[in-house]
Design an enzyme around this catalytic site. Sequence first.
Site, PDB file in Angstrom:
ATOM      1  N   SER A 275       0.835  -1.192   0.000  1.00  0.00           N
ATOM      2  CA  SER A 275       0.000   0.000   0.000  1.00  0.00           C
ATOM      3  C   SER A 275       0.879   1.255   0.000  1.00  0.00           C
ATOM      4  CB  SER A 275      -0.951  -0.054   1.199  1.00  0.00           C
ATOM      5  OG  SER A 275      -1.935   0.936   1.122  1.00  0.00           O
TER       6      SER A 275
ATOM      7  N   ASP B 186      -5.708  -2.950  -3.095  1.00  0.00           N
ATOM      8  CA  ASP B 186      -4.675  -2.707  -2.089  1.00  0.00           C
ATOM      9  C   ASP B 186      -4.198  -4.007  -1.443  1.00  0.00           C
ATOM     10  OD1 ASP B 186      -3.385  -1.898   0.427  1.00  0.00           O
ATOM     11  OD2 ASP B 186      -4.136   0.094  -0.070  1.00  0.00           O
TER      12      ASP B 186
END
Length: 280
Positions: free
Chosen positions: A46, A203
């Site tokens: 991320s 993500d």
Amino acid sequence: MRQVLPHNPDQLVFSGGGLRCFWQGGFMTTLTESRSLAPKRLTGVSGGALAGAAYLAGREHALLEEMCAAFAAQDSNIDLFHAGDAGLTPHQSIYCEVVDKVIDAEAARRIAEGPAFQILIAHPPDSHLPTLSGMAMTVAYEAELHSINAPHFGWAEKMGLDYSLVDANAAAREGRLFDLICAAAVIPPVFEPPEWDGRPVVDGGMADQAPMPDPDEGTTMILLTRKYRTLPDMEGRFYLHPGEETPADKIDFTDPEKLRATWAQGEADARRLIENHPDG
């Protein structure tokens, strides 16, 4: 668990956390002023993928300044005029513009030639409706995050989330590092899922907020961006986190001063740990 600063760890892990990852920038720049680190392997997930890339390229301060400049021009997290271009908000376009400026050709070259660097990405189970299935993953992720309150999850595979560590050094050599870093930080519906090798991406932090490198060998310093109630007590793993909740919200792209305060908090936490472990 008491925080301990390891001596020259073999591995570094940059956890996710959106804008909280600027704590990692302040922490690492301060730590490396007094400690010489030579990790063999790094992972990022991320926002930690961008933080790890900036660390390897020596562009941490450039990342802070570019992101603050972008936020200074932004007075809202909603952009109704451009919502259809990249999700429901301007977050994705701003994030990718900053990545493009900071992780330039020279930064990519340094990463390509540097220590092993892997970035965790995830794929939603329904490739035909990636935004909707990605939103379902986001809801499940938030539920487990608040109930289990640990950086490592057990629900991802059960719900059909597929994930993998991608060789970021190879991506840099192939001219694909920008795409990989941008794809690593995609939270539907705020971001529109892009594709990596023909598959929609969401993500990677939904699968693991602190992915270990592959191979996983030696001592590991894991830079979290928040406190967790549950952390593994494993020999050779050192989990470090902010002493207090960071000023920066995960996805508030309107306040550069919160970024600077989060960075300063990382600096202060690093100094505190260095003082507590002078021979680390």
